[in-house]
Design an enzyme around this catalytic site. Structure first.
Site, short mmCIF file in Angstrom:
data_model
loop_
_atom_site.label_atom_id
_atom_site.label_comp_id
_atom_site.label_asym_id
_atom_site.label_seq_id
_atom_site.Cartn_x
_atom_site.Cartn_y
_atom_site.Cartn_z
N PRO A 23 0.86 -1.19 0.00
CA PRO A 23 0.00 0.00 0.00
C PRO A 23 0.89 1.23 0.00
O PRO A 23 1.81 1.34 0.83
CB PRO A 23 -0.77 -0.12 1.33
N GLN A 77 -6.82 -1.64 2.82
CA GLN A 77 -6.15 -1.39 4.10
C GLN A 77 -6.86 -0.30 4.90
O GLN A 77 -7.16 0.78 4.38
CB GLN A 77 -4.70 -0.96 3.88
N CYS A 107 2.21 2.73 10.05
CA CYS A 107 2.43 4.07 9.49
C CYS A 107 3.15 4.95 10.51
O CYS A 107 2.70 5.08 11.65
CB CYS A 107 1.10 4.69 9.07
N LYS A 146 -0.37 -5.31 9.02
CA LYS A 146 0.96 -4.84 8.58
C LYS A 146 1.56 -4.00 9.70
O LYS A 146 0.93 -3.04 10.15
CB LYS A 146 0.81 -4.02 7.30
N GLY A 208 10.66 -4.38 3.01
CA GLY A 208 11.70 -3.42 3.33
C GLY A 208 12.91 -3.55 2.44
O GLY A 208 13.61 -4.56 2.48
N GLY A 231 7.46 -1.87 -2.09
CA GLY A 231 6.89 -0.52 -2.04
C GLY A 231 7.56 0.40 -3.03
O GLY A 231 7.28 0.36 -4.23
N ARG A 232 8.52 1.19 -2.53
CA ARG A 232 9.15 2.22 -3.37
C ARG A 232 9.81 1.63 -4.61
O ARG A 232 9.87 2.29 -5.65
CB ARG A 232 10.17 3.00 -2.53
C1 FMN Z 1 4.82 7.34 -0.48
C2 FMN Z 1 4.57 6.21 0.47
C3 FMN Z 1 3.27 5.93 0.87
C4 FMN Z 1 3.02 4.87 1.76
N1 FMN Z 1 1.73 4.60 2.12
C5 FMN Z 1 1.48 3.54 2.92
C6 FMN Z 1 0.13 3.18 3.25
O1 FMN Z 1 -0.85 3.81 2.84
N2 FMN Z 1 -0.03 2.09 4.07
C7 FMN Z 1 1.02 1.36 4.55
O2 FMN Z 1 0.82 0.38 5.28
N3 FMN Z 1 2.29 1.67 4.23
C8 FMN Z 1 2.53 2.73 3.43
N4 FMN Z 1 3.81 3.00 3.08
C9 FMN Z 1 4.90 2.07 3.50
C10 FMN Z 1 5.12 1.00 2.42
O3 FMN Z 1 3.97 0.20 2.25
C11 FMN Z 1 6.31 0.09 2.79
O4 FMN Z 1 6.04 -0.55 4.01
C12 FMN Z 1 7.62 0.86 2.92
O5 FMN Z 1 7.79 1.77 1.86
C13 FMN Z 1 8.82 -0.10 2.97
O6 FMN Z 1 8.88 -0.89 1.81
P1 FMN Z 1 9.93 -0.55 0.60
O7 FMN Z 1 11.30 -0.48 1.23
O8 FMN Z 1 9.74 -1.66 -0.36
O9 FMN Z 1 9.51 0.80 0.07
C14 FMN Z 1 4.09 4.09 2.25
C15 FMN Z 1 5.40 4.38 1.83
C16 FMN Z 1 5.65 5.41 0.96
C17 FMN Z 1 7.07 5.68 0.54
#
Ligand code: FMN
Length: 319
Positions: A23, A77, A107, A146, A208, A231-232
């Site tokens: 998400p 979510q 969050c 989560k 992560g 995510g990113r």
């Molecule tokens: C712009 C942005 C928006 C996010 N929005 C949410 C969200 O709505 N719900 C959530 O559980 N995590 C949110 N996250 C966290 C991501 O889901 C994820 O847990 C986090 O970026 C780590 O994963 P990654 O290293 O693959 O990016 C957000 C992260 C970013 C950067």
């Protein structure tokens, strides 16, 4: 190289590919989810939806819930801090064409945490338990949770938290292997994911710092997790979900972006034409060319497009 595990189940829901889309508020709308599925994502989540906001059912909240025949399996979510609002939101969500409900307990954003929601719930496990129970008791859909490693390095409680989620009826958990204090910086500690995997019987999705398909495989091998949430690493790179990976040419990337723009048009809902989200669309588009020669110039052109149509014309010429 094939993945160590090809598929897993969240309750009755089959996740047929181990990489899943995280998400991401402001990014993971229906169009982007469809694109990531086309490239191989096994499961997608909505961005976080407020349990309070759902009680008003505003058009903006409705848009966050918008889905499509090809947008499955799809988990919505929720975030909030009041079990009663979760119960009401769950009853409503259970009437929608979705496959599951996810609860945000990770969050780190100040205005969320200040209200006792998101990662703050890792500091109040008794309330977190009430919330998970309020959701699991009010739906037949599988419920996932989560959360993070813990609040800070002195308070790592992901293992206990995962066990609590399992007792409370969760069908799977996602562990973002960072603390609240780390927010999105520092490194994710995949050892925490391994420890959670050893502690529960339900599937564990690791999260992560996965920035390519091979790293997803590495996370599975190192931690034993059942699935990997990206995510990113998926922004501007929906190819991350496939072994073939990201094209290394401008026209290859432009073709993916053009498909994204077509999906935006195809999923536009009444009152929300693409131009209304031009800033967000340009934000997605600018990420597609990262690492290629001429990327800075292309980004400038993307941000210079005055409307959605101009952006489509620009990208079409690049294909
Ligand atoms: C712009 C942005 C928006 C996010 N929005 C949410 C969200 O709505 N719900 C959530 O559980 N995590 C949110 N996250 C966290 C991501 O889901 C994820 O847990 C986090 O970026 C780590 O994963 P990654 O290293 O693959 O990016 C957000 C992260 C970013 C950067």
């Amino acid at each position: 190289m094939p993945f160590v595990s090809a598929a897993f189940f969240i309750g009755p829901v089959a996740v047929t590919a181990p990489l899943v889309l995280a998400p991401l508020a402001g990014y993971t709308d229906c169009a982007f989810r469809l694109l990531c599925r086309e490239k191989g994502a096994g499961l997608c989540f909505s961005e976080m939806v407020s349990t309070h906001g759902l009680s008003y059912q505003s058009p903006t909240t409705e848009r966050l819930l918008a889905t499509h025949n090809d947008d499955h399996p799809f988990f919505v979510q929720l975030f909030g801090s009041d079990p009663a609002f979760y119960a009401a939101a769950t009853a409503f969500l259970t009437t929608l064409p979705i496959e599951g409900i996810d609860i945000n307990m990770g969050c780190p954003v100040k205005k969320v945490v200040k209200k006792g929601a998101g990662a703050a719930l890792m500091k109040t496990p008794a309330l977190a338990e009430k919330i998970i129970t309020a959701v699991t008791k009010n739906t037949s859909l599988p419920v996932t949770v989560k959360f993070r490693s813990g609040w800070d390095s002195d308070h790592i409680n992901a293992v206990e938290f995962a066990r609590m989620a399992e007792w409370s009826g969760a069908a799977a958990v996602t562990v973002h292997a960072r603390t609240w204090k780390q927010a999105f910086g520092g490194r994710a500690d995949w050892n925490i994911i391994a420890a959670v995997k050893k502690a529960v019987l339900i599937p564990v999705i690791g999260n992560g710092d996965v920035t390519c398909y091979e790293m997803g495989q590495q996370m599975m091998l190192e931690s034993g997790c059942d699935g990997v949430m990206v995510g990113r690493g998926a922004l501007g790179n929906p190819w991350i979900f496939s072994a073939a990976g990201r094209p290394q040419t401008v026209h290859g990337r432009a073709a993916g972006l053009l498909r994204h723009l077509h999906l935006i048009t195809a999923t536009t809902t009444q009152g929300f034409p693409p131009d209304r989200f031009l800033a967000a669309v340009r934000g997605h588009a600018a990420r597609y060319f990262t690492g290629l020669a001429g990327a800075a110039e292309l980004r400038k052109k993307i941000f210079g497009s005055r409307n959605f149509e101009e952006l489509v014309t620009l990208v079409t010429r690049l294909c």
